[in-house]
Design a protein around this motif. Sequence first.
Motif, PDB file in Angstrom:
ATOM      1  N   ALA A  22       0.831  -1.208   0.000  1.00  0.00           N
ATOM      2  CA  ALA A  22       0.000   0.000   0.000  1.00  0.00           C
ATOM      3  C   ALA A  22       0.867   1.261   0.000  1.00  0.00           C
ATOM      4  O   ALA A  22       0.618   2.205  -0.753  1.00  0.00           O
ATOM      5  CB  ALA A  22      -0.924  -0.027   1.219  1.00  0.00           C
ATOM      6  N   GLY A  26       2.420   6.353  -4.369  1.00  0.00           N
ATOM      7  CA  GLY A  26       1.077   6.893  -4.143  1.00  0.00           C
ATOM      8  C   GLY A  26       0.989   7.733  -2.886  1.00  0.00           C
ATOM      9  O   GLY A  26       0.223   8.700  -2.833  1.00  0.00           O
ATOM     10  N   TYR A 104       4.936   2.366 -13.310  1.00  0.00           N
ATOM     11  CA  TYR A 104       5.349   2.667 -11.932  1.00  0.00           C
ATOM     12  C   TYR A 104       6.849   2.410 -11.780  1.00  0.00           C
ATOM     13  O   TYR A 104       7.559   3.153 -11.106  1.00  0.00           O
ATOM     14  CB  TYR A 104       4.545   1.746 -11.023  1.00  0.00           C
ATOM     15  CG  TYR A 104       4.497   2.067  -9.553  1.00  0.00           C
ATOM     16  CD1 TYR A 104       3.415   2.756  -9.022  1.00  0.00           C
ATOM     17  CD2 TYR A 104       5.481   1.617  -8.674  1.00  0.00           C
ATOM     18  CE1 TYR A 104       3.327   3.002  -7.663  1.00  0.00           C
ATOM     19  CE2 TYR A 104       5.400   1.853  -7.320  1.00  0.00           C
ATOM     20  CZ  TYR A 104       4.319   2.543  -6.816  1.00  0.00           C
ATOM     21  OH  TYR A 104       4.231   2.783  -5.467  1.00  0.00           O
ATOM     22  N   PHE A 216      -6.028   3.662  -5.082  1.00  0.00           N
ATOM     23  CA  PHE A 216      -4.660   3.466  -5.560  1.00  0.00           C
ATOM     24  C   PHE A 216      -3.720   3.266  -4.374  1.00  0.00           C
ATOM     25  O   PHE A 216      -2.907   2.347  -4.341  1.00  0.00           O
ATOM     26  CB  PHE A 216      -4.213   4.676  -6.391  1.00  0.00           C
ATOM     27  CG  PHE A 216      -2.848   4.518  -7.008  1.00  0.00           C
ATOM     28  CD1 PHE A 216      -2.687   3.754  -8.155  1.00  0.00           C
ATOM     29  CD2 PHE A 216      -1.738   5.118  -6.448  1.00  0.00           C
ATOM     30  CE1 PHE A 216      -1.428   3.600  -8.734  1.00  0.00           C
ATOM     31  CE2 PHE A 216      -0.482   4.972  -7.025  1.00  0.00           C
ATOM     32  CZ  PHE A 216      -0.328   4.202  -8.170  1.00  0.00           C
TER      33      PHE A 216
HETATM   34  N1  PFF Z   1      -0.420   1.373  -3.396  1.00  0.00           N
HETATM   35  C1  PFF Z   1       0.718   1.679  -4.207  1.00  0.00           C
HETATM   36  C2  PFF Z   1       1.111   3.125  -3.962  1.00  0.00           C
HETATM   37  O1  PFF Z   1       0.386   3.839  -3.263  1.00  0.00           O
HETATM   38  O2  PFF Z   1       2.130   3.551  -4.454  1.00  0.00           O
HETATM   39  C3  PFF Z   1       0.468   1.414  -5.677  1.00  0.00           C
HETATM   40  C4  PFF Z   1      -0.177   0.076  -5.935  1.00  0.00           C
HETATM   41  C5  PFF Z   1       0.486  -1.098  -5.562  1.00  0.00           C
HETATM   42  C6  PFF Z   1      -1.463   0.002  -6.461  1.00  0.00           C
HETATM   43  C7  PFF Z   1      -0.135  -2.332  -5.724  1.00  0.00           C
HETATM   44  C8  PFF Z   1      -2.087  -1.224  -6.633  1.00  0.00           C
HETATM   45  C9  PFF Z   1      -1.417  -2.375  -6.246  1.00  0.00           C
HETATM   46  F1  PFF Z   1      -2.007  -3.524  -6.369  1.00  0.00           F
END
Ligand code: PFF
Length: 448
Positions: A22, A26, A104, A216
């Motif tokens: 998580a 992001g 990413y 996200f």
């Molecule tokens: N949650 C991660 C972030 O905030 O950078 C991005 C992400 C990772 C989104 C894994 C979705 C996922 F399945």
Amino acid sequence: MDSNRGQWSSKVGFILAAAGSAIGLGNIWRFPYIVGENGGGAFVLIYIIMVVFIGLPYMLAELALGRSVQRNPVGSIEAIKPKSAWKGVGYLGVLTGVGILSFYGVIAGWTVGYIYKMLAGRPGGFAGFIADPIPVLILFAFFIFLTALIVNGGISGGIERWSKILIPLLFILMLGLIIYANTLKGSGKGLIFYLNPDLSKITGKTILAALGQAFFSLSLGMGLMITYGSYVSKQENIMTSAFYISLFDTLIAFIAGLIIFPALFANGLNPSAGAKLVFVVLPDLFAKMPGGALVGSVFFLLLSVAALTSTISLLEVPVAYMVDEKKQPRKKIVWVVALVTYIIGIPSALSQGANHFFTDFGWLPSRLASADFLSEMSFLFGDFSLVVGAFLLSIFVGWVWGAEKAADELALGSANFNRFRKVWIFMIRFFIPAVIFIILLNLFGIFG
Ligand code: PFF
């Protein structure tokens, strides 16, 4: 339990790995600039409400499904509703994992580049840096390689072991930076902007931006929590785990704001600089401060660390699918998936000025995403696909599998869940799909 799949060795290990997924770009890159663009404290307030009332209960649905049948997203749906079109939702999740990782990983590569740029005393020239194909492609390759190396180590020996080291390290680095940023002259105005909600700034757009960001940031909508939940043992309390994952994720985003806004305001800069906030405004700022080269370098180190625990999870979803459904050995398939993702990511890497065609790609309407390939991938997989996935998965859990069965799974190992049982069932069947449907309409610009 299929002993070849692997399992988390402890509850703490699981929580840190899921929190590691998580917590990522992001939180530290995207959250502050969206707060800046949406008026500060009011957005922070709405965001927290979204995490508590939508993100957390939805996360429980994915975790329950994963632990119940102990499979990847495709296999989980197949186990509940064999030979149905619902399996497509699982494939969408696997595809989304590859899609998000492909762009990413490019941004994560930039953050690694900035560890060096800051130390070398060259904080400027962001546009030139990301337009230079060779370093960008090498850094991207390096990041994907590192990700694959950890996923190659498996569940407890790879992902869990590294998350247990990297996430606490991140916390410590960030706490140090809060102190640094808030002792700068004039930083107090930043705190006021960030923490004092001006409720008149809340609009429909604020609310929807907060929702999209919550999905996200919490890694929801592509079956990541189904996958990570599938490695959780039946004795574990999923409800408290989900609570801690959401808490840590929100805390890190919150801390990122406590660093960035005081630092910005101390230098009289504008908080609404957008996506370049972290790469342009902050390095410049660090460069002007005594010891800033080192502090800036540490900052980008922690951003890389946060990104790494997320890229690991993005790679794990397609890998788990190949291991479970195609009976591929983990140690081989990890490298194949990583290579394919890298190739898919090359256009994104070249889309920031290196190559004309990918820079001015523009297949999507301009109100949805900027014309460069990376932004279009980010919209398609990072926004659209997650929201569609979350909508379909909440309906699948609430109506097809059945909210009662999901609630029974949640109550295993967490006796206190039954106190919230009725509320949760209402949320997963009605409230959450309805709210997500509204976000979806907004993505299409229905609300202007
Ligand atoms: N949650 C991660 C972030 O905030 O950078 C991005 C992400 C990772 C989104 C894994 C979705 C996922 F399945």
